[in-house]
Every structure is written in structure tokens, then in C-alpha cells.
Design an enzyme around this catalytic site. Structure first.
Site, PDB file in Angstrom:
ATOM      1  N   SER A   1     -19.671   6.924  -5.923  1.00 36.90           N
ATOM      2  CA  SER A   1     -19.708   5.474  -5.689  1.00 36.90           C
ATOM      3  C   SER A   1     -21.163   5.008  -5.590  1.00 36.90           C
ATOM      4  CB  SER A   1     -18.984   5.144  -4.389  1.00 36.90           C
ATOM      5  OG  SER A   1     -19.730   5.673  -3.300  1.00 36.90           O
TER       6      SER A   1
ATOM      7  N   ASP B   1     -17.618   5.281  -9.547  1.00 40.36           N
ATOM      8  CA  ASP B   1     -16.473   4.681  -8.857  1.00 40.36           C
ATOM      9  C   ASP B   1     -16.854   3.276  -8.370  1.00 40.36           C
ATOM     10  OD1 ASP B   1     -13.927   4.679  -7.724  1.00 40.36           O
ATOM     11  OD2 ASP B   1     -14.616   5.556  -5.823  1.00 40.36           O
TER      12      ASP B   1
ATOM     13  N   ASP C   1     -15.912  -2.649 -11.278  1.00 41.36           N
ATOM     14  CA  ASP C   1     -14.932  -3.324 -10.420  1.00 41.36           C
ATOM     15  C   ASP C   1     -15.392  -4.744 -10.129  1.00 41.36           C
ATOM     16  OD1 ASP C   1     -13.132  -4.213  -8.611  1.00 41.36           O
ATOM     17  OD2 ASP C   1     -13.534  -2.716  -7.069  1.00 41.36           O
TER      18      ASP C   1
ATOM     19  N   HIS D   1      -7.266   1.765   0.125  1.00 43.49           N
ATOM     20  CA  HIS D   1      -8.285   2.773   0.418  1.00 43.49           C
ATOM     21  C   HIS D   1      -8.262   3.144   1.901  1.00 43.49           C
ATOM     22  CE1 HIS D   1     -10.245   0.954  -3.293  1.00 43.49           C
ATOM     23  NE2 HIS D   1     -10.147   2.226  -3.598  1.00 43.49           N
ATOM     24  N   GLY D   2      -8.652   4.379   2.221  1.00 40.86           N
ATOM     25  CA  GLY D   2      -8.678   4.830   3.616  1.00 40.86           C
ATOM     26  C   GLY D   2      -7.302   5.302   4.049  1.00 40.86           C
TER      27      GLY D   2
ATOM     28  N   HIS E   1      -5.743   4.143  -7.152  1.00 32.16           N
ATOM     29  CA  HIS E   1      -6.781   4.301  -6.118  1.00 32.16           C
ATOM     30  C   HIS E   1      -6.101   4.502  -4.766  1.00 32.16           C
ATOM     31  CE1 HIS E   1     -10.662   2.898  -8.038  1.00 32.16           C
ATOM     32  NE2 HIS E   1      -9.783   2.789  -9.025  1.00 32.16           N
ATOM     33  N   GLY E   2      -6.907   4.899  -3.773  1.00 34.48           N
ATOM     34  CA  GLY E   2      -6.406   4.953  -2.404  1.00 34.48           C
ATOM     35  C   GLY E   2      -5.262   5.931  -2.209  1.00 34.48           C
ATOM     36  N   ALA E   3      -5.349   7.092  -2.850  1.00 35.72           N
ATOM     37  CA  ALA E   3      -4.191   8.008  -2.812  1.00 35.72           C
ATOM     38  C   ALA E   3      -4.182   8.921  -1.586  1.00 35.72           C
ATOM     39  CB  ALA E   3      -4.143   8.836  -4.089  1.00 35.72           C
TER      40      ALA E   3
ATOM     41  N   ASP F   1     -10.547  10.356  -1.822  1.00 35.66           N
ATOM     42  CA  ASP F   1     -11.821  10.436  -1.106  1.00 35.66           C
ATOM     43  C   ASP F   1     -11.577  10.785   0.365  1.00 35.66           C
ATOM     44  OD1 ASP F   1     -14.382  10.195  -0.147  1.00 35.66           O
ATOM     45  OD2 ASP F   1     -14.615   8.076  -0.592  1.00 35.66           O
TER      46      ASP F   1
HETATM   47  P1  13P Z   1      -9.009   7.160  -0.583  1.00 35.03           P
HETATM   48  O1  13P Z   1     -10.290   7.155   0.194  1.00 35.03           O
HETATM   49  O2  13P Z   1      -7.942   6.377   0.074  1.00 35.03           O
HETATM   50  O3  13P Z   1      -8.595   8.523  -0.978  1.00 35.03           O
HETATM   51  O4  13P Z   1      -9.302   6.358  -1.950  1.00 35.03           O
HETATM   52  C1  13P Z   1     -10.254   6.861  -2.847  1.00 35.03           C
HETATM   53  C2  13P Z   1     -10.480   5.898  -3.960  1.00 35.03           C
HETATM   54  O5  13P Z   1      -9.597   5.195  -4.386  1.00 35.03           O
HETATM   55  C3  13P Z   1     -11.831   5.848  -4.548  1.00 35.03           C
HETATM   56  O6  13P Z   1     -11.954   4.817  -5.472  1.00 35.03           O
END
Ligand code: 13P
Length: 283
Positions: free
Chosen positions: A49, A81, A103, A179-180, A207-209, A231
Site C-alpha cells: 500500500s 494496493d 482506488d 477492511h480490518g 477486499h477485506g477478506a 492483510d
Molecule cells: P484485510 O485487512 O481486512 O485483510 O483487508 C486487506 C485488503 O483488502 C487490502 O486491500
């Protein structure tokens, strides 16, 4: 070996699996991700990122990842990212990234299209594919902070229009993902995902998995998700494991020993994700 994300995601879409896109900030995270991919013989994206570039140096972290990718026995793409602007994209291309996300999803539709088109023109001129987003994914990922109230799901018709208008390669969708870590159990909107898949012929990105239960990941992959971003779970594994080690070994001052269990914990997370994404053995 270093590749672009195009060959990875086109094959994933065709064959019904997803490629993991794992965020790195430093050498140790990069090593854990690449080792996991090699153990599982899986293609992967290592993603960085803008915040990670600020932390570790725009000239420095990409060099580590690029060298690791070149030496890896599996195909690895280096992905920007949530590229925040055109300048960040140019810096990434110069540093050797082989995959770019621009983005601009917070901007009004016409501006999102214009920003993405500009990046597509530059990236496609040198054979680098581009990811873009429509709708607003909730939660916080570096500089991208979207409150629950602001988060909006991707509209299937608008997705199709966006792909046609902006001409990019992979579409990040907002289908209840954030995310998170999630507060409760997330509920992905699979009917919406199916509607998007039926209208859009390029690979789709989730994203945000982190924190999405395995069975929902499986359902998402079955419904056309080809790239999955992780992440938070990697960071969590690293920090929790390091905290435990330090608590048990307060006198240890060798960083190589202190980080070792954390690297192993991150590798285990990535190996598990690769299994549920069905990309093991696809290298
Ligand atoms: P997480 O931090 O929820 O795994 O999301 C990662 C992400 O989507 C990075 O773009």
C-alpha cells in the site's frame, strides 16, 4: 518468478479458483508470504500500500519484494494496493510493480472513471494490468477509511458500465466486505455477487477478506471472485505471536530470534488461505 497479475487472474477466473493477494510492510512479512506460496505451489500477489511505501521507503520495499519474486519457484506479481493518485502509480511503475490498483472509489462516478482511464493508459502502454473499485468498501485500510454509514455496495449495472467506461482489468466489489476485523460475522451479499458476475466478464476482487469465515470464502470463489486480499490476519498473527515470545523470553534481544515465531505464524495463515482459495498446486 516475477509475472504480471494478468496471467494469474485470467487463469484463476477460467478455472474457478482465487489467487491470494497478501499485504507486506517489511522483509519478514514478505518472506512468510513467499515461503507459504512455495510450500503450497501457488501463484500469488504480494501487495504494497501507499502507507507501506511511506513506512519502508518507496525505493526499498519494492526491491525486496521484486528480488524475492524473481527468486521464487512460483509465479509472483507485485501489486500496488489502493493507489491513491497518479503520482503514486508512476512511482510504483518506476519501482517495478507488475500490477496496479487505482482506488478513486470515493470520488463521484465520472471522476472515478476519468482517474482510472488515465492510469489505464499509462499502465497498458507498458503491459501492466489495472484494478479499480466501485461502491465503497467499509472499514480502514491505511489511508482508506470508510465509515459504516458511508459504505455502499456495488450496483451490478453500474459495475458493467464502469468496466465499459474505464477499460481496466480487474474489478474490486463491495458486497458487504470491510477492511480490518469484523464486529460480528460478516454476511456477504452473494446474490449481488452473482448479478455482478453475470454482467461483468473481467476477474473480480474481494477486499477485506480477513475474518470472513472459510465457508463464505468458498462461496465467493464459486461465484467468480478471482483475487482475495488479506492483510489484517497476517499482521495479527505476527504481533500476537511476537508478543507471546517476548513475554516468555523477556531477555532475548536478538531480533532474528524474536521474529522467528511471528514469521512462522504468518506463513501458517497464508498457507491456510491459499488452501481455501483453491490456488494450491496451481503454480
Ligand atoms: P484485510 O485487512 O481486512 O485483510 O483487508 C486487506 C485488503 O483488502 C487490502 O486491500
Amino acid at each position: 518468478m516475477l509475472v504480471t497479475s494478468m496471467e494469474l487472474l485470467v487463469d484463476a477466473r477460467k478455472n474457478g479458483y482465487a489467487v491470494g493477494a497478501f499485504n507486506t510492510n517489511n522483509l519478514e512479512i514478505t518472506q512468510a508470504i513467499i515461503r507459504a506460496a512455495e510450500v503450497k505451489q501457488a501463484p500469488i500477489l504480494v501487495q504494497i500500500s501507499a502507507g507501506a511505501l511511506r513506512y519502508a521507503g518507496v525505493e526499498f520495499l519494492p526491491l525486496i519484494v521484486k528480488k524475492a519474486a524473481e527468486l521464487a519457484s512460483v509465479p509472483v506479481a507485485i501489486h500496488l494496493d489502493h493507489g491513491p493518485d497518479f503520482t503514486a502509480v508512476m512511482q510504483a511503475l518506476r519501482a517495478g510493480f507488475t500490477s496496479i490498483m487505482r482506488d478513486a472509489s470515493k470520488l463521484p462516478y465520472a471522476e472515478n472513471v476519468a482517474e482510472v482511464r488515465k492510469v489505464v493508459e499509462a499502465c497498458h502502454a507498458i503491459g501492466v494490468p489495472v484494478e479499480a473499485e466501485i461502491g465503497k468498501i467499509g472499514g480502514a485500510e491505511e489511508h482508506v477509511v470508510v465509515s459504516e454509514r458511508e459504505a455502499t455496495m456495488s450496483d451490478p449495472d453500474e459495475c458493467a458500465q464502469f468496466v465499459a467506461d474505464a477499460g481496466f482489468d480487474f474489478l474490486a466489489v463491495a458486497i458487504g466486505n470491510a477492511h480490518g476485523f469484523y464486529k460480528g460475522e460478516p454476511q456477504l451479499d452473494f446474490a449481488r455477487l452473482e448479478a455482478i458476475r453475470d454482467r461483468v466478464s473481467i476477474p473480480l476482487v474481494l477486499h477485506g477478506a480477513s475474518g470472513i469465515p472459510d465457508h463464505q470464502i468458498t462461496m465467493a470463489v464459486e461465484r467468480g471472485i478471482s483475487k482475495i486480499n488479506i492483510d489484517t490476519e497476517i499482521r495479527n498473527a505476527f504481533i500476537r505471536s511476537t508478543q507471546e515470545y517476548v513475554a516468555a523470553n523477556p531477555d532475548q534481544i536478538d531480533p532474528r530470534k524474536v521474529f522467528k515465531p511471528g514469521i512462522a505464524a504468518m506463513q501458517a495463515v497464508v498457507e491456510h488461505k491459499i488452501e481455501i482459495f483453491k490456488s494450491a498446486g496451481r503454480a
